[in-house]
Design a protein around this motif. Structure first.
Motif, mmCIF file in Angstrom:
data_model
loop_
_atom_site.group_PDB
_atom_site.id
_atom_site.type_symbol
_atom_site.label_atom_id
_atom_site.label_comp_id
_atom_site.label_asym_id
_atom_site.label_seq_id
_atom_site.Cartn_x
_atom_site.Cartn_y
_atom_site.Cartn_z
ATOM 1 N N VAL A 143 0.852 -1.191 0.000
ATOM 2 C CA VAL A 143 0.000 0.000 0.000
ATOM 3 C C VAL A 143 0.883 1.234 0.000
ATOM 4 C CG1 VAL A 143 -1.812 1.263 1.196
ATOM 5 C CG2 VAL A 143 -1.790 -1.249 1.259
ATOM 6 N N LYS A 144 0.619 2.143 -0.929
ATOM 7 C CA LYS A 144 1.373 3.392 -1.007
ATOM 8 C C LYS A 144 0.567 4.557 -0.464
ATOM 9 C CE LYS A 144 4.041 6.280 -4.195
ATOM 10 N NZ LYS A 144 4.486 6.471 -5.590
ATOM 11 N N ASP A 145 -0.708 4.645 -0.840
ATOM 12 C CA ASP A 145 -1.625 5.611 -0.246
ATOM 13 C C ASP A 145 -3.038 5.072 -0.414
ATOM 14 O OD1 ASP A 145 -2.665 6.437 -2.816
ATOM 15 O OD2 ASP A 145 -0.870 7.667 -3.050
ATOM 16 N N SER A 146 -4.034 5.884 -0.064
ATOM 17 C CA SER A 146 -5.408 5.386 -0.036
ATOM 18 C C SER A 146 -5.934 4.971 -1.397
ATOM 19 C CB SER A 146 -6.328 6.456 0.560
ATOM 20 O OG SER A 146 -5.905 6.798 1.858
ATOM 21 N N SER A 147 -5.300 5.407 -2.465
ATOM 22 C CA SER A 147 -5.773 5.059 -3.811
ATOM 23 C C SER A 147 -4.667 4.475 -4.688
ATOM 24 C CB SER A 147 -6.359 6.308 -4.503
ATOM 25 O OG SER A 147 -5.359 7.310 -4.646
ATOM 26 N N THR A 148 -3.535 4.076 -4.086
ATOM 27 C CA THR A 148 -2.405 3.570 -4.872
ATOM 28 C C THR A 148 -1.800 2.343 -4.204
ATOM 29 O OG1 THR A 148 -1.885 5.820 -5.575
ATOM 30 C CG2 THR A 148 -0.204 4.145 -5.935
ATOM 31 N N VAL A 149 -1.575 1.319 -5.006
ATOM 32 C CA VAL A 149 -0.934 0.087 -4.541
ATOM 33 C C VAL A 149 0.190 -0.260 -5.500
ATOM 34 C CG1 VAL A 149 -1.238 -2.400 -4.150
ATOM 35 C CG2 VAL A 149 -3.015 -0.794 -3.410
ATOM 36 N N LEU A 150 1.345 -0.650 -4.959
ATOM 37 C CA LEU A 150 2.471 -1.095 -5.772
ATOM 38 C C LEU A 150 2.424 -2.608 -5.919
ATOM 39 C CD1 LEU A 150 5.433 0.985 -4.258
ATOM 40 C CD2 LEU A 150 4.013 1.551 -6.235
ATOM 41 N N VAL A 151 2.726 -3.084 -7.134
ATOM 42 C CA VAL A 151 2.862 -4.515 -7.391
ATOM 43 C C VAL A 151 4.316 -4.758 -7.794
ATOM 44 C CG1 VAL A 151 1.995 -6.511 -8.653
ATOM 45 C CG2 VAL A 151 0.477 -4.571 -8.201
ATOM 46 N N ILE A 152 5.026 -5.566 -7.014
ATOM 47 C CA ILE A 152 6.454 -5.788 -7.255
ATOM 48 C C ILE A 152 6.688 -7.283 -7.438
ATOM 49 C CG2 ILE A 152 8.784 -5.519 -6.297
ATOM 50 C CD1 ILE A 152 7.740 -3.177 -4.656
ATOM 51 N N TRP A 153 7.366 -7.652 -8.515
ATOM 52 C CA TRP A 153 7.747 -9.048 -8.737
ATOM 53 C C TRP A 153 9.137 -9.084 -9.359
ATOM 54 C CZ3 TRP A 153 4.427 -6.376 -11.848
ATOM 55 C CH2 TRP A 153 4.654 -6.381 -13.223
ATOM 56 N N GLU A 154 9.736 -10.276 -9.392
ATOM 57 C CA GLU A 154 11.097 -10.410 -9.893
ATOM 58 C C GLU A 154 11.196 -11.609 -10.829
ATOM 59 O OE1 GLU A 154 15.239 -9.718 -7.733
ATOM 60 O OE2 GLU A 154 14.443 -11.701 -7.252
ATOM 61 N N MET A 155 11.955 -11.424 -11.918
ATOM 62 C CA MET A 155 12.179 -12.479 -12.910
ATOM 63 C C MET A 155 13.666 -12.790 -12.985
ATOM 64 S SD MET A 155 8.988 -12.680 -14.187
ATOM 65 C CE MET A 155 9.153 -13.537 -15.749
ATOM 66 N N ASN A 156 13.982 -13.934 -13.578
ATOM 67 C CA ASN A 156 15.382 -14.246 -13.871
ATOM 68 C C ASN A 156 15.712 -13.951 -15.330
ATOM 69 O OD1 ASN A 156 13.812 -16.349 -14.896
ATOM 70 N ND2 ASN A 156 15.440 -17.862 -14.663
ATOM 71 N N CYS A 157 14.870 -13.143 -15.960
ATOM 72 C CA CYS A 157 15.082 -12.754 -17.360
ATOM 73 C C CYS A 157 14.453 -11.376 -17.561
ATOM 74 C CB CYS A 157 14.464 -13.767 -18.319
ATOM 75 S SG CYS A 157 12.707 -14.077 -17.986
ATOM 76 N N LYS A 158 14.896 -10.663 -18.562
ATOM 77 C CA LYS A 158 14.394 -9.317 -18.819
ATOM 78 C C LYS A 158 13.424 -9.346 -19.989
ATOM 79 C CE LYS A 158 15.967 -4.533 -19.122
ATOM 80 N NZ LYS A 158 17.143 -3.634 -19.132
ATOM 81 N N LEU A 159 12.172 -8.894 -19.710
ATOM 82 C CA LEU A 159 11.121 -8.857 -20.722
ATOM 83 C C LEU A 159 10.609 -7.421 -20.800
ATOM 84 C CD1 LEU A 159 9.187 -12.084 -19.697
ATOM 85 C CD2 LEU A 159 10.911 -11.858 -21.481
ATOM 86 N N PRO A 160 11.128 -6.617 -21.701
ATOM 87 C CA PRO A 160 10.764 -5.183 -21.744
ATOM 88 C C PRO A 160 9.282 -4.925 -21.969
ATOM 89 C CG PRO A 160 12.732 -5.624 -23.062
ATOM 90 C CD PRO A 160 12.162 -6.947 -22.701
ATOM 91 N N SER A 161 8.587 -5.850 -22.623
ATOM 92 C CA SER A 161 7.188 -5.585 -22.958
ATOM 93 C C SER A 161 6.206 -6.122 -21.924
ATOM 94 C CB SER A 161 6.866 -6.218 -24.319
ATOM 95 O OG SER A 161 7.077 -7.627 -24.287
ATOM 96 N N MET A 162 6.677 -6.500 -20.745
ATOM 97 C CA MET A 162 5.788 -7.024 -19.708
ATOM 98 C C MET A 162 4.921 -5.899 -19.161
ATOM 99 S SD MET A 162 7.051 -9.714 -16.854
ATOM 100 C CE MET A 162 6.087 -11.191 -16.574
ATOM 101 N N GLU A 163 3.594 -6.100 -19.131
ATOM 102 C CA GLU A 163 2.647 -5.082 -18.700
ATOM 103 C C GLU A 163 1.732 -5.620 -17.613
ATOM 104 O OE1 GLU A 163 2.147 -2.694 -22.952
ATOM 105 O OE2 GLU A 163 0.571 -4.053 -22.231
ATOM 106 N N LEU A 164 1.130 -4.681 -16.891
ATOM 107 C CA LEU A 164 0.138 -5.044 -15.875
ATOM 108 C C LEU A 164 -1.121 -4.234 -16.104
ATOM 109 C CD1 LEU A 164 0.569 -5.777 -12.169
ATOM 110 C CD2 LEU A 164 -1.052 -4.011 -12.799
ATOM 111 N N THR A 165 -2.258 -4.913 -16.092
ATOM 112 C CA THR A 165 -3.557 -4.253 -16.216
ATOM 113 C C THR A 165 -4.401 -4.603 -14.996
ATOM 114 O OG1 THR A 165 -4.415 -6.117 -17.505
ATOM 115 C CG2 THR A 165 -3.537 -4.230 -18.720
#
Length: 509
Positions: A143-165
Motif C-alpha cells: 500500500v502506497k496511499d489510499s488510492s495507490t498500490v504497488l505490485v512488485i515481482w522479480e524475474m530471472n530474465c528481462k522482458l521489456p514488454s511485460m505489462e500489468l492491467t
C-alpha cells in the motif's frame, strides 16, 4: 593267532621300546631367566615397577571400568537380550533413538522442513541458472496511499514488454477481468540488479474510493503466455457503518529475520485460523538488506507459499535490518514515511532509522490534517518502539544500541499525545508487549521468527500494568461497523490467545 594275542604282543613290544630309551637329562637350576620388557606406552607407571595397565588394575577395570547409571539403565532396558549378546546394546540404542527421532520429525516438523528446503532449492536453481525464464518472486502488493498500490515481482530474465492491467470488480463476483469495466494499464518500471535478478514495479493508481475488489493481471509477451498471472485483492478505504459487523481484518507481524522456519509456522498458524484483508509488517523482514538470498528465501517465498503476497496488500515499516541508506528499497517500494486511510483507520507509517527534521515537520502536518482528525482511529506504525524494555544488556549499554530511534520517544511521543493517537505498533524487540499511557496504547509485536528477548534493560512505567509474553506470535486486528477496534494476539506455536483488548473510537460522529 587271535586278535587278543596280537594286541598283547604289540603292547609288549612298545613296553620294551620304552624300557630301552635313555633317561631324560635333569633340568639345570643355574639357568638365568630372560626378562621381556613391556613397552612404556603399554605399561604406564605403577607400584613395584610393574606396568599398571596389565598388572596393577582392579579386575573390573579390565571390562570397561566402574559402571555408571546410564550403563546400568541400558542393561536394565535390554535385559531381555542374552548376556552373551549384550555387546550389541549400543547399536540397538542408537537405532531405536534414530527411529524415534525420525518419527518425531514426521509428526512435527517435516512439513515445515520440506517447505523451507523447497525455498532454498528454488533459490539455488535460479542462482545456478538452471531454470528457464520464470518468476523468482511472485507478485507482492504494498500500500502506497489510499488510492495507490504497488505490485512488485522479480524475474530471472528481462522482458521489456511485460505489462500489468487492473480493473475494479464487484465484491460478490468471481475474480476476473470481465466485470464490465475497462482494464487500466499500470505503469511498469524495471530495475536490473544483475542478469539473474530483474525487478518489475507496477503502480496501480486511481483506485476507487469505495470498497471494491481489484483484479490485476500480468501480461508477458505472447510467446511467453504461460507466464500470465491474474490475482484479486480487497480495497477497503472507507467502510460503511454496519452495526456489530466486521468490515476489515488486519494481520500483524514483525522481526521474522534469521529464522525462516519459525516465520513459516507463524504464517501457517495465521492463515489456517483467519482470513485477513491486509498484512501489517513492522520491519526487519530480513537479516541483511543487501542479501538477495535473504529477500528470496526468508521473506518472499514464505508469503507466496501461503498466497499472502499476491492477494493481501502489505502495510510496511522499515526496520534497522531492512534499512536502505540509498533509499531505493527495491523490494518494498521507494517510500520512507507516508499515511493513508483503510477501513476507518489512519495509518501513519514512520521511519525510525532517520532522525530527520523533514520527517518531524511531515508528522506534525499529518497529525493536524482533516484525514487524521476524521478517522475512526489514529494508528502509528514505527519499527523501534518509543519504549524498548527488553534487549541484550551488553549491546544495550556498551554498544550504544539504547540510542537507536530514541527521537521517537523524545520528539514524537509528545506529538502522539497532543493529537490523540490511539495505538502505536512497533517491533525491534523480540517478544510481545502491551502497555498504556493515558488513552494511548503501545504494543510491541516482534515475535515472527527472531530469537526472543528476555533480558530486561529498562523499566518504563508505560508497561507497568500491561502484558509481557516471550513467545513467537502474530496479531489479528478487526474493525467493526460500530467503530470498535478489536485486538487479539495469538501464540503461534500452540494457537492460544495471549492477549486481547478493544478500542472505541474517540472521533465524534
Amino acid at each position: 593267532m587271535s586278535n587278543f594275542s596280537a594286541n598283547k604282543s604289540g603292547m609288549s613290544t612298545q613296553h620294551q621300546r620304552r624300557q630301552s630309551m635313555p633317561a631324560p637329562t635333569p633340568i639345570s637350576t643355574n639357568v638365568t631367566p630372560t626378562i621381556i620388557t613391556t613397552p612404556p606406552s603399554a605399561t604406564g607407571s605403577g607400584p613395584l615397577g610393574l606396568g599398571s595397565r596389565f598388572h596393577n588394575r582392579h579386575p573390573m577395570m579390565l571390562h570397561g571400568g566402574p559402571r555408571n547409571r546410564i550403563s546400568v539403565w541400558i542393561d536394565h532396558v535390554l535385559s531381555f537380550i542374552p548376556r552373551r549378546r549384550r555387546q550389541i546394546r549400543y547399536p540397538i540404542v542408537f537405532c531405536v533413538g534414530l527411529y524415534l527421532f525420525l518419527v518425531y520429525l514426521y509428526l512435527q516438523d517435516v512439513p515445515t522442513w520440506s517447505a523451507v528446503a523447497s525455498f532454498k532449492v528454488k533459490n539455488w536453481a535460479f542462482n545456478w541458472d538452471v531454470k528457464r525464464c520464470s518468476y523468482r518472486k511472485d507478485p507482492m502488493l504494498f500500500v502506497k496511499d489510499s488510492s495507490t498500490v504497488l505490485v512488485i515481482w522479480e524475474m530471472n530474465c528481462k522482458l521489456p514488454s511485460m505489462e500489468l492491467t487492473w480493473v475494479p470488480t464487484d465484491r460478490s463476483s468471481r475474480p476476473g477481468m470481465d466485470q464490465g469495466h475497462e482494464a487500466v494499464l499500470g505503469s511498469t518500471a524495471i530495475t536490473t540488479l544483475d542478469k539473474m535478478h530483474i525487478v518489475y514495479t507496477a503502480t496501480l493508481s486511481g483506485i476507487p474510493s469505495t470498497n471494491t475488489n481489484i483484479s490485476y493481471s500480468i501480461n508477458p509477451p505472447r510467446a511467453l503466455s504461460h507466464l500470465s498471472r491474474t490475482y484479486t485483492f480487497s480495497h477497503l478505504p472507507n467502510p460503511p457503518s454496519l452495526e456489530g459487523r466486521e468490515i476489515a481484518r488486519f494481520g500483524a507481524v514483525s522481526d521474522n529475520q534469521c529464522e525462516v522456519s519459525q516465520f513459516y509456522n507463524v504464517l501457517k498458524a495465521m492463515t489456517e485460523h483467519h482470513k485477513i484483508d491486509y498484512l501489517i509488517h513492522a520491519g526487519d523482514a530480513v537479516q541483511e538488506y543487501t542479501s538477495l538470498d535473504n529477500w528470496q528465501t526468508d521473506f518472499a517465498s514464505p508469503l507466496s507459499h501461503f498466497k499472502i503476497g499476491q492477494t493481501t496488500p502489505l502495510i510496511y515499516a522499515h526496520g534497522n535490518h531492512d534499512f536502505d541508506p540509498l533509499g531505493e528499497y527495491t523490494y518494498t517500494g521507494k517510500r520512507t514515511w507516508h499515511a493513508y486511510t483503510l477501513a476507518g483507520i489512519r495509518f501513519i507509517v514512520l521511519d525510525s532509522n532517520l532522525d530527520s527534521q523533514e520527517q518531524d515537520r511531515w508528522l506534525e502536518q499529518e497529525l493536524k490534517s482533516e484525514a487524521t482528525k476524521q478517522a475512526w482511529f489514529r494508528l502509528v506504525l514505527v519499527h523501534v518502539s518509543p519504549y524498548t524494555q527488553y534487549w541484550e544488556k551488553d549491546a544495550w549499554v556498551n554498544k550504544g544500541e539504547k540510542d537507536w530511534g530514541s527521537f521517537v520517544r523524545t520528539r514524537y511521543v509528545p506529538l502522539f499525545q497532543q493529537y490523540h493517537v490511539d495505538l502505536v505498533i512497533s517491533g525491534h524487540q523480540h517478544n510481545y508487549m502491551r502497555g498504556q499511557d493515558d488513552h494511548m496504547v503501545y504494543t510491541i509485536i516482534g515475535g515472527a521468527g527472531g530469537q526472543l528477548d528476555s533480558e530486561q534493560v529498562e523499566d518504563y512505567p508505560v508497561w507497568a500494568d500491561g502484558k509481557v509474553k516471550s513467545r513467537h506470535h502474530y496479531v489479528l486486528m478487526k474493525v467493526t461497523g460500530d467503530k470498535r477496534l478489536i485486538w487479539e494476539a495469538y501464540d503461534a506455536d500452540c494457537g492460544s490467545r495471549i492477549d486481547a483488548f478493544v478500542l472505541h473510537s474517540r472521533t465524534e460522529a
